[in-house]
Design an enzyme around this catalytic site. Structure first.
Site, short mmCIF file in Angstrom:
data_model
loop_
_atom_site.label_atom_id
_atom_site.label_comp_id
_atom_site.label_asym_id
_atom_site.label_seq_id
_atom_site.Cartn_x
_atom_site.Cartn_y
_atom_site.Cartn_z
N TRP A 1 0.83 -1.22 0.00
CA TRP A 1 0.00 0.00 0.00
C TRP A 1 0.85 1.26 0.00
O TRP A 1 0.33 2.35 -0.24
CB TRP A 1 -0.92 0.02 1.22
CG TRP A 1 -2.05 -0.96 1.16
CD1 TRP A 1 -2.31 -1.90 0.20
CD2 TRP A 1 -3.12 -1.08 2.13
NE1 TRP A 1 -3.44 -2.61 0.50
CE2 TRP A 1 -3.97 -2.12 1.68
CE3 TRP A 1 -3.43 -0.43 3.32
CZ2 TRP A 1 -5.10 -2.52 2.38
CZ3 TRP A 1 -4.56 -0.82 4.03
CH2 TRP A 1 -5.39 -1.85 3.56
N GLU B 1 11.85 -5.98 -8.76
CA GLU B 1 11.06 -4.82 -9.16
C GLU B 1 11.95 -3.85 -9.95
O GLU B 1 12.66 -3.03 -9.33
CB GLU B 1 10.51 -4.09 -7.93
CG GLU B 1 9.62 -4.95 -7.07
CD GLU B 1 8.68 -4.11 -6.20
OE1 GLU B 1 7.48 -4.32 -6.30
OE2 GLU B 1 9.16 -3.24 -5.44
N GLY C 1 5.25 2.14 -10.79
CA GLY C 1 4.37 3.30 -10.80
C GLY C 1 4.39 4.07 -12.12
O GLY C 1 3.89 5.18 -12.20
N GLY D 1 1.82 -2.41 -6.23
CA GLY D 1 1.57 -1.12 -5.60
C GLY D 1 0.20 -0.59 -5.98
O GLY D 1 -0.83 -0.98 -5.42
N GLY D 2 0.16 0.30 -6.97
CA GLY D 2 -1.07 1.01 -7.34
C GLY D 2 -2.30 0.14 -7.48
O GLY D 2 -3.37 0.46 -6.92
P1 13P Z 1 3.32 -0.32 -8.86
O1 13P Z 1 2.56 -1.61 -8.90
O2 13P Z 1 2.48 0.85 -8.47
O3 13P Z 1 4.12 -0.11 -10.10
O4 13P Z 1 4.38 -0.46 -7.65
C1 13P Z 1 5.16 -1.59 -7.58
C2 13P Z 1 5.83 -1.60 -6.27
O5 13P Z 1 6.67 -0.77 -5.98
C3 13P Z 1 5.42 -2.62 -5.31
O6 13P Z 1 6.30 -2.68 -4.22
#
Ligand code: 13P
Length: 253
Positions: free
Chosen positions: A10, A169, A175, A236-237
């Site tokens: 989150w 990642e 993001g 994340g998002g």
């Molecule tokens: P997003 O899914 O928003 O690209 O973020 C990935 C992330 O940093 C998960 O730890």
């Protein structure tokens, strides 16, 4: 079989009330998970205890911290120790997210200390690694990520390293809406598994879950997760939207 994991990160989002509602909606929407599947929610520190209560021991669903300090205790105002996490029953902790490496200057050596402390309390570190765009453009991403593992994980013995979850990642995909292709993800995951096998043996390497993170969405999760060395995602998002994250969970192998 390795654990297949959908992990929500989150980050610094959602009020307590909004987060509680999101967590409950998702947990209520999760169908039956197989014994090899897990769903993890890395929520902000103030929500850990209540979130742990609200998942109500649902099988294969866990709450994670997003960080911990690399020292056991002491005069570190504003920080949270592994002992504190352990004392409230937390079983997972994200370690070395690229945002922490970048904004809080976390070093590979400190991350090794965090990993050790987590393991000493039977907390599973979700160890993040991944290269920035310039490294990818130079084509040296494999050795860059290998060094992150080497410096923060490879002091462990074979038994301990199997208790770590790795999350690859690529920073350029976080993001940005620019996901690595499933081939790019598979290539790196296979490389990391080969490196693990060289260091700890194939049996150990085959045991370690390696998650992909970076713009995973409901629409692309199935293709990415279907790659043989991708064992789910750190999201994340899209983890902040119940329908998206439920779709991601249903894409687990
Ligand atoms: P997003 O899914 O928003 O690209 O973020 C990935 C992330 O940093 C998960 O730890």
């Amino acid at each position: 079989m390795r654990k297949q994991i959908a992990a929500a990160n989150w980050k610094m989002n959602k009020t307590f009330q909004d987060g509680k509602e999101l967590l409950e909606t998702i947990v209520n929407g999760i169908g039956n998970l197989s014994s090899d599947q897990q769903v993890i929610f890395a929520v902000p520190f103030p929500y850990l205890m209540e979130s742990n209560k609200s998942i109500n021991n649902k099988p294969n669903v866990f709450i994670s911290a997003q960080n911990c300090h690399h020292k056991t205790a002491g005069a570190f105002t504003g920080e949270v120790s592994v002992d504190m996490l352990d004392s409230i029953g937390i079983k997972y902790c994200v370690v070395g997210h690229s945002e922490r490496r970048e904004y809080f200057h976390e070093s590979n050596a400190e991350l090794a200390e965090k990993v050790n402390l987590c393991l000493s309390k039977s907390i599973t570190p979700i160890f993040c690694c991944g290269e920035p765009l310039n490294i990818r453009e130079e084509g040296i991403q494999n050795s860059f990520v290998e060094k992150q593992l080497n410096d923060s994980l490879f002091h462990l013995d074979a038994e301990a390293v199997q208790k770590v979850v790795i999350a690859y990642e690529p920073i350029w995909a976080i993001g940005t809406g620019k996901t690595a292709t499933s081939d790019q993800a598979q290539e790196m995951h296979a490389h990391l598994r080969t490196v693990l096998a060289q260091k700890f043996g194939k049996q150990v390497a085959d045991h370690v879950s390696i998650l992909y993170g970076g713009s995973v969405k409901g629409a692309n999760a199935k293709e990415i997760f279907s790659q043989p060395d991708v064992d789910g995602g750190l999201v994340g998002g899209a983890s902040l939207i119940s329908a998206e994250f439920l779709q991601i969970i249903s894409a687990l192998k």
